[in-house]
Design a protein around this motif. Structure first.
Motif, short mmCIF file in Angstrom:
data_model
loop_
_atom_site.label_atom_id
_atom_site.label_comp_id
_atom_site.label_asym_id
_atom_site.label_seq_id
_atom_site.Cartn_x
_atom_site.Cartn_y
_atom_site.Cartn_z
N TYR A 88 6.68 1.06 -1.45
CA TYR A 88 5.58 0.10 -1.44
C TYR A 88 4.25 0.74 -1.87
CZ TYR A 88 1.58 -2.35 0.51
OH TYR A 88 0.34 -2.90 0.67
N PRO A 89 3.88 1.91 -1.31
CA PRO A 89 2.59 2.49 -1.72
C PRO A 89 2.52 2.77 -3.21
CG PRO A 89 3.40 3.60 0.24
CD PRO A 89 4.50 2.70 -0.23
N ILE A 90 3.63 3.18 -3.81
CA ILE A 90 3.60 3.46 -5.24
C ILE A 90 3.36 2.18 -6.03
CG2 ILE A 90 4.99 4.24 -7.20
CD1 ILE A 90 6.26 6.29 -5.29
N GLU B 75 2.06 -0.60 -4.85
CA GLU B 75 0.72 -1.10 -4.52
C GLU B 75 -0.35 -0.33 -5.29
OE1 GLU B 75 -0.32 -3.62 -3.10
OE2 GLU B 75 -2.39 -3.22 -2.47
N SER B 76 -0.14 0.97 -5.47
CA SER B 76 -1.09 1.76 -6.24
C SER B 76 -1.13 1.29 -7.69
CB SER B 76 -0.72 3.25 -6.21
OG SER B 76 -0.90 3.76 -4.92
N LEU C 19 -3.18 -1.81 -7.62
CA LEU C 19 -4.61 -1.53 -7.44
C LEU C 19 -5.25 -1.04 -8.71
CD1 LEU C 19 -4.70 0.20 -3.93
CD2 LEU C 19 -5.73 -2.00 -4.56
N ALA D 182 -6.37 4.97 -7.92
CA ALA D 182 -5.06 4.38 -8.17
C ALA D 182 -4.71 4.47 -9.64
CB ALA D 182 -5.05 2.92 -7.72
N ALA E 236 -3.60 7.99 -10.35
CA ALA E 236 -2.26 8.19 -9.80
C ALA E 236 -1.21 7.47 -10.65
CB ALA E 236 -2.20 7.67 -8.37
N ILE F 228 6.33 10.87 -3.88
CA ILE F 228 5.68 9.90 -3.02
C ILE F 228 4.15 10.04 -3.06
CG2 ILE F 228 5.87 11.39 -1.02
CD1 ILE F 228 6.44 9.02 0.68
N ARG F 229 3.68 11.21 -3.45
CA ARG F 229 2.24 11.44 -3.54
C ARG F 229 1.54 10.46 -4.46
NH1 ARG F 229 0.67 17.73 -4.07
NH2 ARG F 229 1.68 18.43 -2.17
N LEU F 230 2.28 9.97 -5.45
CA LEU F 230 1.65 9.07 -6.42
C LEU F 230 1.19 7.79 -5.77
CD1 LEU F 230 4.06 9.64 -9.41
CD2 LEU F 230 1.84 10.67 -8.95
N GLY F 231 1.71 7.49 -4.59
CA GLY F 231 1.28 6.28 -3.90
C GLY F 231 0.20 6.53 -2.88
N THR F 232 -0.43 7.70 -2.94
CA THR F 232 -1.36 8.10 -1.90
C THR F 232 -2.47 7.09 -1.63
OG1 THR F 232 -0.94 10.40 -2.41
CG2 THR F 232 -2.93 9.92 -1.15
N VAL F 233 -3.02 6.53 -2.71
CA VAL F 233 -4.15 5.62 -2.56
C VAL F 233 -3.79 4.46 -1.65
CG1 VAL F 233 -5.69 4.06 -3.78
CG2 VAL F 233 -5.10 6.26 -4.80
N ALA F 234 -2.66 3.80 -1.97
CA ALA F 234 -2.25 2.65 -1.17
C ALA F 234 -1.71 3.11 0.18
CB ALA F 234 -1.18 1.85 -1.92
N LEU F 235 -1.12 4.27 0.21
CA LEU F 235 -0.55 4.78 1.45
C LEU F 235 -1.65 4.98 2.49
CD1 LEU F 235 2.09 5.68 2.73
CD2 LEU F 235 1.64 7.98 1.92
N LEU G 44 -2.63 1.70 3.85
CA LEU G 44 -1.60 1.19 4.75
C LEU G 44 -1.71 1.87 6.11
CD1 LEU G 44 1.12 -0.44 5.06
CD2 LEU G 44 2.27 1.67 4.39
#
Lengths: 315, 278, 348
Positions: free
Chosen positions: A37-39, A41-42, A45, A285, A288, B120-127, B130
């Protein structure tokens, strides 16, 4: 054993096998929420800019800014260039050293191979922060270990505070990273070399090849697939993990004068801000996500190009 | 012929020993000097910590005048708890993927190991958003969740490969003995995967213990610092106290070193046996 | 003690039928062997009896009770697997007692039953060892012991000897036969090895592509194979199948009459076992020797007919045969098997 199609369901009539769900749910849930999800979502963003609550959808404008607006482009291309250099140097220095050491370790009559192996892999296990500081201290003119050593071998006049000079900082950081990580490709090469069937080597010996030629003509072609794997691991590592080393040795500004700036440090500064610069979630974002695509391209090239071509040698 | 072989063997050993020294020297230098007085550190960096060169001061200031013991505890909690979840959830998912055929099994299998290639670091911003939304910023829980998510793909990959190579008949035998699917997992599969648990454990543990990125971003607070982050910040504060800096580095190396000595066999066997065959 | 009954049993994966309508009655105390080539469905069928695979259609009954809806543990069966499937973390005693312990049998009775099985299989000195400390044959005995301890109605064996070396396989074959005589249980045994099938079975079920080709005692199968497949599968070396023509009341190979046609006409396949061929002056099969294999007491002679069909004869080992020479061989009419072009037997 009859290889009948017995891989299918082996359950007594139970249309909904709840336990499969129970086994899969925890891993899938945590992984989805905190990794996937974070990836995604990034990526989302990166298509917005700060505005009202939700942000304003701007399409690919952030990417356009990143590569063309002078303030961003200068940093982005500098970091990108440094990353590419870092990758190239690892491929040209680290991996040949690893291959050479693995070749020596795999000599069948060698005694103490296990001990060497253990020693060579040791630095890989240490925290990058620790390694970074150790070398910072060792290379520091203040402590004088390195100047003293260079005097001892008669090269004292060549000593410079390499980490502090724009011209040599990146290569020095690279060498430190190689010192630490040479163990990984080394082990992969070593494993591949051990997997070369003894009979193939004996056949080559009977065909009249000596050790040197057996390595070049028989073993090397057979371990090419692991060469590809080492390549992609080096690639991913250099574009993402290089942050830790640079940040701990040179700080978030990746000095001197950004000469060691990589995508990781650039992302960190963009996202959190640094000194005068304010943090920017959306540009963070974007950086990234750009990194995501860079890695995706590399992985695709590996999976569809390199690996497939190398597969031919995979017996 | 024999003499030639002898010479080349000596040559090989010389090269390997030289590289061994290169690999060990920096570590040795730090550990040795961490036990010396400040004067001795500068006067004779390669000298042994004996006589009046010996000093416990560095360790003293690290272990008593700093939060190091707490950082150490934080790292230990984060690493052990993450590891427990990675191993348990990873083995459970791998068991399901290797034992049962169900709709979408290939897709879920691929989905779960995707994370090996995509850091997984690539999602840091959204992480971070969250984690903030979940009120977990500056908690060890945040780190544990993220590291569990990060460690699962490789663990599932290794476990699944291994479990697919294990005979299905033993599980069928347990079914004939009347065990439920859950008990088959805990009483038959867990003992079966024991040999690879060590491999997966070391593979997952090292990056967690050593990570700087997520502690720096998700839990930089005083109370939740890990050793790696602690060292990084500690050294920033005490650049003048060389003994303390060197001691803190040694303290950070030590647990990894001990673990490596215990598990190096498993780790190297894991790498060389194709766990990472890709 | 129990009978086993399969009626209309089918199994399909999607559109693919793996087991196609199998009907079979196994008598109480009978040792029945499923034999067939790899992938014929024999293991799947056994796993369906065990309850490890679902049944798509039909019913399975053990001792008169329908079991196809029951979980494996409640069917009154025990199974011995090819890979032994011992629990690696339990010692021999633990492996033998595991199922009983799980079923909540009192400790005293477990002990008694485990000791009895250990005695039958001579496992007593090995009771405290872990499976990895046992040889292949010992592991196999533990696996059998684990089945005995459960005192099942029906024993199921899934290629239990395939992982053993040749000498041990022969030995264990005899052991299983003795065990069957001693226990007298109904047993179902799956193998791809026709020698194992012949030596062990009360009755053999030959399976191909999920269908029963023939059911019968070993000798029935040997003497009267129902079709060319069974004929080729049972016996070693395999039966020769020659293209032949029925002309008048004779079956001709090339232009030589071999046996009576019994009213059949047209193209047929003539089956002759290698051991039923013998050298004789008036022999009608004239073959040129291509290869001569000496086995000591006997020899296999590979010959070629004038029309280039090849066949094998099993002859006395003392004979001296010269490759390249032509020899005459004869066969008694009662040893001739005639099959139509689809492989179905047509003479009796």
């Amino acid at each position: 054993m009859s290889q009948s199609v017995s891989t299918t369901s082996n359950e007594v009539k139970k249309p909904w096998r709840f336990y499969i769900f129970v086994f899969l749910a925890p891993a899938t849930f945590i992984y989805t929420v905190f990794a996937i999800y974070p990836i995604i979502e990034s990526l989302r963003l990166s298509l917005y800019q700060a505005g009202d609550d939700e942000g304003v959808f701007v399409g690919l404008a952030n990417y356009a800014r990143l590569v063309s607006e002078p303030y961003w482009a200068e940093q982005f291309w500098n970091a990108f260039k440094n990353n590419v250099l870092l990758f190239a140097m690892h491929m040209l220095i680290q991996n040949p050293i690893a291959l050479a050491l693995a070749a020596l370790l795999s000599v069948p009559t060698l005694r103490g191979a296990a001990t060497y192996r253990t020693i060579f892999f040791l630095p890989t296990l240490l925290s990058v922060v620790v390694v970074g500081f150790i070398w910072q201290l060792i290379l520091s003119p203040l402590w004088g270990v390195t100047p003293a050593f260079m005097n001892w071998i008669g090269m004292g006049s060549f000593f410079k505070p390499w980490l502090g000079l724009e011209s040599s900082a990146l290569i020095t950081v690279t060498l430190i990273s190689i010192w630490q990580y040479v163990g990984i490709p080394l082990m992969l090469f070593y494993a591949a070399l051990l997997n070369v069937p003894e009979e193939t080597i004996e056949a080559a010996r009977i065909d009249g090849l000596n050790g040197w030629w057996i390595f070049w003509k028989v073993k090397l072609p057979l371990i090419l697939p692991s060469l590809g794997l080492v390549g992609i691991l080096t690639y991913i590592g250099n574009f993402t993990a290089s942050f830790d080393l640079i940040y701990s040795i040179q700080g978030g500004l990746a000095g001197p004068n950004y000469s060691t700036d990589v995508m990781g440090t650039f992302l960190f500064r963009t996202f959190f801000g640094f000194q005068a610069q304010l943090g920017d979630v959306h540009m963070g974002a974007t950086v990234a996500s750009a990194l995501f695509f860079i890695i995706l391209i590399g992985v695709s090239l590996y999976l569809f190009g390199v690996q497939r071509r190398l597969q031919r040698y995979d017996s | 012929m024999l003499i030639r072989e002898r010479i080349s063997s000596v040559g090989i050993h010389l090269i390997l020993i030289a590289y061994s020294l290169l690999a060990l020297f920096p570590l040795g230098l730090v550990v040795i000097n961490s036990l010396k007085s400040k004067k001795a550190i500068f006067r004779d960096p390669v000298g042994m910590p004996i006589g009046d060169a010996f000093s416990w001061k560095g360790y003293d200031s690290v272990l008593t005048n700093s939060d190091f013991p707490m950082y150490f505890g934080n790292s230990l909690i984060v690493t052990c708890v993450s590891l427990f979840f990675i191993l348990l959830f990873g083995a459970m998912a791998s068991h399901a993927l290797s034992e049962y055929r169900f709709r979408g099994d290939t897709f879920i299998g691929l989905y779960l190991i995707l994370g090996i290639m995509v850091p997984i670091r690539l999602g840091t911003v959204a992480l971070l958003q969250l984690i903030v939304d979940l009120n977990l910023a500056n908690t060890l829980t945040a780190l544990i969740l993220v590291y569990t998510a990060q460690g699962l793909p490789i663990a599932i990959f290794i476990f699944t490969e291994f479990l697919r190579s294990v005979s299905r008949e033993i599980k069928d035998s347990a079914r004939i003995d009347g065990l439920s699917e859950y008990r088959i997992f805990f009483e038959v599969v867990i003992p079966l995967v024991r040999p690879v648990i060590a491999t997966v454990a070391v593979f997952s543990m090292i990056p967690i213990w050593n990570d700087l990125w997520f502690p720096l971003i998700l839990s930089p607070g005083d109370e939740t610092r890990t050793v790696t982050l602690g060292v990084q910040q500690f050294i920033g504060q005490y650049t003048v106290n060389w003994g303390a800096v060197l001691a803190s580095l040694s303290v950070a190396i030590l647990p990894v070193l001990i673990m490596y000595i215990i598990f190096s066999k498993h780790l190297i066997r894991g790498i060389t046996s194709g766990a990472v065959k890709g | 003690m129990a009978t086993l009954e399969l009626s209309g049993v089918k199994k399909s994966f999607g559109d693919v039928g793996v087991i196609k309508d199998i009907n079979l009655q196994v008598q109480d105390g009978e040792l029945i062997v499923f034999v067939g080539p790899s992938g014929c469905g024999k293991s799947t069928l056994l796993r369906m009896i065990a309850g490890l695979e679902t049944v798509s259609a039909g019913s399975i009954s053990i001792a008169g009770n329908r079991v196809d809806h029951l979980p494996p543990a409640r069917r009154g069966i025990a199974m011995v697997f090819q890979s032994y499937a011992l629990y690696p973390h339990k010692d021999v005693r633990g492996n033998l007692g595991f199922a009983l312990k799980h079923a909540g049998v009192p400790a005293a009775e477990i002990n008694q039953r485990v000791s009895k099985a250990a005695e039958i299989l001579e496992l007593e000195p090995l009771m405290e060892r872990k499976p990895r400390e046992l040889s292949g044959g010992q592991r196999q005995r533990v696996a059998i012991g684990r089945a005995i301890v459960r005192e099942p109605d029906v024993f199921l064996f899934d290629e239990p000897l395939s992982n053993l070396d040749a000498a041990l396989r022969v030995h264990m074959r005899v052991e299983i036969l003795k065990l069957h005589q001693r226990l007298g249980n109904t047993m179902v045994y799956v193998t791809h090895d026709q020698v194992e099938a012949m030596t062990l079975a009360d009755r053999i079920v030959v399976i191909r592509d999920g269908e029963v080709e023939q059911v019968g005692t070993p000798l029935e199968l040997y003497r009267h194979p129902a079709n060319a497949f069974v004929a080729g599968f049972i016996g070693s070396p395999a039966m020769n199948l020659l293209d032949a023509q029925c002309v008048g009341d004779k079956v001709l190979v090339g232009d030589q009459p071999i046996c009576a046609a019994n009213g059949v006409a047209g193209a047929v396949q003539l089956g002759i076992r290698p051991e039923h061929l013998s050298l004789s002056e008036e022999g009608v099969l004239k073959g040129t020797v291509s290869v001569f294999e000496h086995l000591g007491g006997e020899s296999f002679v590979h010959l070629q007919l004038p029309d280039e069909q090849t066949f094998v004869a099993k002859l006395d080992g003392e004979l001296s045969i010269t490759p390249g020479q032509t020899y005459s061989l004869s066969v008694k009419p009662e040893h001739c098997h005639v099959f139509d072009t689809h492989g179905h037997r047509i003479n009796n």
